[in-house]
Design a protein around this motif. Structure first.
Motif, short mmCIF file in Angstrom:
data_model
loop_
_atom_site.label_atom_id
_atom_site.label_comp_id
_atom_site.label_asym_id
_atom_site.label_seq_id
_atom_site.Cartn_x
_atom_site.Cartn_y
_atom_site.Cartn_z
N PRO A 189 -0.37 44.53 -78.71
CA PRO A 189 -1.61 45.29 -78.88
C PRO A 189 -2.22 45.23 -80.28
O PRO A 189 -3.44 45.34 -80.42
N THR A 190 -1.40 45.07 -81.32
CA THR A 190 -1.99 44.97 -82.65
C THR A 190 -2.83 43.69 -82.79
O THR A 190 -3.90 43.71 -83.39
N GLY A 191 -2.33 42.60 -82.23
CA GLY A 191 -3.11 41.38 -82.24
C GLY A 191 -4.38 41.51 -81.45
O GLY A 191 -5.45 41.02 -81.86
N LEU A 192 -4.31 42.18 -80.29
CA LEU A 192 -5.50 42.42 -79.49
C LEU A 192 -6.50 43.29 -80.25
O LEU A 192 -7.70 43.03 -80.25
N ALA A 193 -6.00 44.33 -80.91
CA ALA A 193 -6.88 45.24 -81.64
C ALA A 193 -7.62 44.52 -82.76
O ALA A 193 -8.84 44.70 -82.94
N VAL A 194 -6.92 43.70 -83.53
CA VAL A 194 -7.56 42.96 -84.62
C VAL A 194 -8.60 41.99 -84.06
O VAL A 194 -9.71 41.87 -84.60
N ALA A 195 -8.28 41.31 -82.97
CA ALA A 195 -9.24 40.38 -82.36
C ALA A 195 -10.49 41.11 -81.87
O ALA A 195 -11.61 40.64 -82.07
N CYS A 196 -10.30 42.25 -81.21
CA CYS A 196 -11.45 43.02 -80.71
C CYS A 196 -12.33 43.50 -81.86
O CYS A 196 -13.56 43.49 -81.77
N LEU A 236 -1.36 57.62 -83.36
CA LEU A 236 -2.63 57.04 -82.94
C LEU A 236 -3.47 56.65 -84.15
O LEU A 236 -4.10 55.58 -84.16
N PHE A 237 -3.47 57.50 -85.16
CA PHE A 237 -4.21 57.18 -86.38
C PHE A 237 -3.67 55.91 -87.02
O PHE A 237 -4.44 55.04 -87.45
N GLY A 238 -2.35 55.78 -87.09
CA GLY A 238 -1.76 54.58 -87.67
C GLY A 238 -2.06 53.33 -86.88
O GLY A 238 -2.36 52.27 -87.45
N ASN A 239 -2.02 53.44 -85.54
CA ASN A 239 -2.31 52.28 -84.69
C ASN A 239 -3.74 51.79 -84.86
O ASN A 239 -4.01 50.60 -84.68
N ALA A 240 -4.66 52.69 -85.15
CA ALA A 240 -6.06 52.30 -85.35
C ALA A 240 -6.34 51.92 -86.80
O ALA A 240 -7.13 51.01 -87.06
N ALA A 253 -2.23 40.57 -91.23
CA ALA A 253 -0.93 40.90 -90.64
C ALA A 253 -0.02 41.62 -91.62
O ALA A 253 0.27 42.81 -91.46
N LEU A 254 0.44 40.93 -92.64
CA LEU A 254 1.47 41.49 -93.51
C LEU A 254 0.98 42.70 -94.30
O LEU A 254 1.70 43.71 -94.40
N ALA A 255 -0.22 42.64 -94.86
CA ALA A 255 -0.70 43.75 -95.68
C ALA A 255 -1.18 44.93 -94.83
O ALA A 255 -0.78 46.08 -95.05
N SER A 256 -2.03 44.66 -93.86
CA SER A 256 -2.63 45.75 -93.08
C SER A 256 -1.62 46.49 -92.22
O SER A 256 -1.72 47.71 -92.04
N MET A 257 -0.64 45.78 -91.69
CA MET A 257 0.33 46.44 -90.82
C MET A 257 1.31 47.32 -91.58
O MET A 257 2.12 48.02 -90.97
N LEU A 258 1.27 47.31 -92.91
CA LEU A 258 2.03 48.28 -93.68
C LEU A 258 1.59 49.70 -93.35
O LEU A 258 2.39 50.64 -93.37
N ILE A 259 0.31 49.85 -93.03
CA ILE A 259 -0.23 51.18 -92.71
C ILE A 259 0.32 51.68 -91.39
O ILE A 259 0.85 52.81 -91.30
N SER A 260 0.22 50.88 -90.34
CA SER A 260 0.66 51.33 -89.02
C SER A 260 2.16 51.60 -88.99
O SER A 260 2.61 52.60 -88.40
N SER A 261 2.95 50.74 -89.62
CA SER A 261 4.40 50.95 -89.62
C SER A 261 4.79 52.17 -90.44
O SER A 261 5.65 52.97 -90.02
N SER A 262 4.16 52.36 -91.59
CA SER A 262 4.50 53.51 -92.43
C SER A 262 4.11 54.82 -91.76
O SER A 262 4.88 55.79 -91.76
N VAL A 263 2.92 54.86 -91.16
CA VAL A 263 2.47 56.08 -90.49
C VAL A 263 3.32 56.36 -89.27
O VAL A 263 3.75 57.50 -89.03
N GLY A 264 3.60 55.33 -88.47
CA GLY A 264 4.37 55.53 -87.24
C GLY A 264 5.79 55.99 -87.49
O GLY A 264 6.26 56.97 -86.89
#
Length: 334
Positions: free
Chosen positions: A52-59, A93-97, A130-141
């Protein structure tokens, strides 16, 4: 054309609602697929690759910020399918977005092209998207899990690392494919291309299955397939092969089969993610280099052709001018 014109003529709220539902449904579907294969890290269950993270970035790259409601709605459906609603769910949810949205802004900042026609586009997607932006989702989650008491503080870093890598691999593997599908044209080419595609598919299916199910560690045999796919079909060939290899490796890892047999949970995760990461980087960056070189060659060939046409035009003009002057010079001699 009439159907397209009719869709564009729909009221904007209706179009936005349909886009939101489509993004949410796609996010939920890819999320359920990602949950089919899970690995245990400490006291948490994580997915090796989170599509889903790949789908979200593509969308977001295609639709812009209007895809955010669909991403949040889809993430809510996925989370509610495995747990109950709680304050921690809102934070997750906030982290995933937030992670994909950060990827969108960073990629726009560096003039990212969705056709991935330059090496810098591949590097930007890997390191910024990928590497930089996903620091947010992983840290929040993971932070939400620790704060709610569902995860021990000592387990934060191992789970955070697995979460971060899974989200990053989702972007590196899934996002390029979705961006390429947007530009896909049918049929793909001449009959010779069909023969090449069939041969690549057969060899990939056989060798990847052998590499991921053999008791001998043969994962390295996948890399020549990635090179073959990149040289023949650029991103489409290499990234599809990488996706299939990642899926088969994840299946073998969760079943503790082939090269993952007899390993501990942490060893399985490290080996699987090292393989997925190196494979995805090789496929994406090699395809970007080949695509950029071929585009440069086409530009040079086109420029040379235009130069030849200009020279021919100038030569023809000079010859006509010379022929027009000859009678005048002959008349003067008389």
């Amino acid at each position: 054309m009439a159907a397209v014109a009719g869709i564009r003529a729909w009221p904007r709220p209706v179009v936005l609602a349909l886009e939101t539902l489509a993004v949410a449904a796609s996010y939920y579907a890819t999320g359920r697929l990602g949950l089919l294969r899970q690995l245990a890290v400490e006291d948490a269950v994580v997915t090796p690759v989170w599509p889903p993270t790949g789908l979200a970035v593509a969308c977001l790259l295609i639709l812009g910020l209007r895809a955010v409601p669909g991403i949040v709605l889809g993430a809510l459906f996925v989370i509610m399918s495995i747990t109950s609603l709680s304050p921690g769910v809102v934070v997750t949810l906030f982290g995933n977005a937030a992670g994909p949205v950060c990827a969108l802004f960073l990629l726009r900042r560096v003039d990212f092209r969705t056709d991935l026609s330059r090496l810098r586009d591949g590097l930007a997607l890997v390191f910024l998207g990928a590497l930089a932006s996903m620091l947010i989702s992983s840290s929040v989650g993971v932070g939400a899990l620790v704060h709610s008491g569902k995860l021990d503080t000592e387990s934060f870093w191992p789970v955070w690392l697995a979460w971060w890598v899974g989200d990053a691999m989702g972007v590196v593997i899934v996002t390029p494919l979705l961006l390429l599908l947007r530009r896909l044209r049918w049929p793909p080419g001449r009959p010779r291309r069909w023969v090449q595609a069939t041969a690549l598919t057969l060899f990939t299916g056989l060798l990847v299955w052998l590499a991921t199910h053999s008791s001998i560690s043969l994962l390295y045999v996948v890399f020549p397939l990635l090179v073959w796919g990149a040289l023949t079909f650029e991103h489409a060939g290499s990234m599809l092969a990488a996706l299939y290899a990642s899926v088969m490796a994840s299946v073998a890892a969760t079943d503790r089969a082939g090269p993952f047999k007899g390993l501990t949970d942490v060893e399985v995760m490290l080996k699987l993610q090292a393989f997925n990461g190196s494979m995805a980087l090789t496929a994406l960056l090699l395809s970007a280099v080949i695509t950029e070189q071929r585009n440069t060659r086409r530009s040079v060939e086109q420029a040379c052709q235009e130069l030849v046409e200009v020279l021919e035009h100038l030569t023809g003009t000079a010859q006509r001018t010379a022929r027009e002057r000859l009678p005048d010079q002959g008349g003067r001699r008389r």
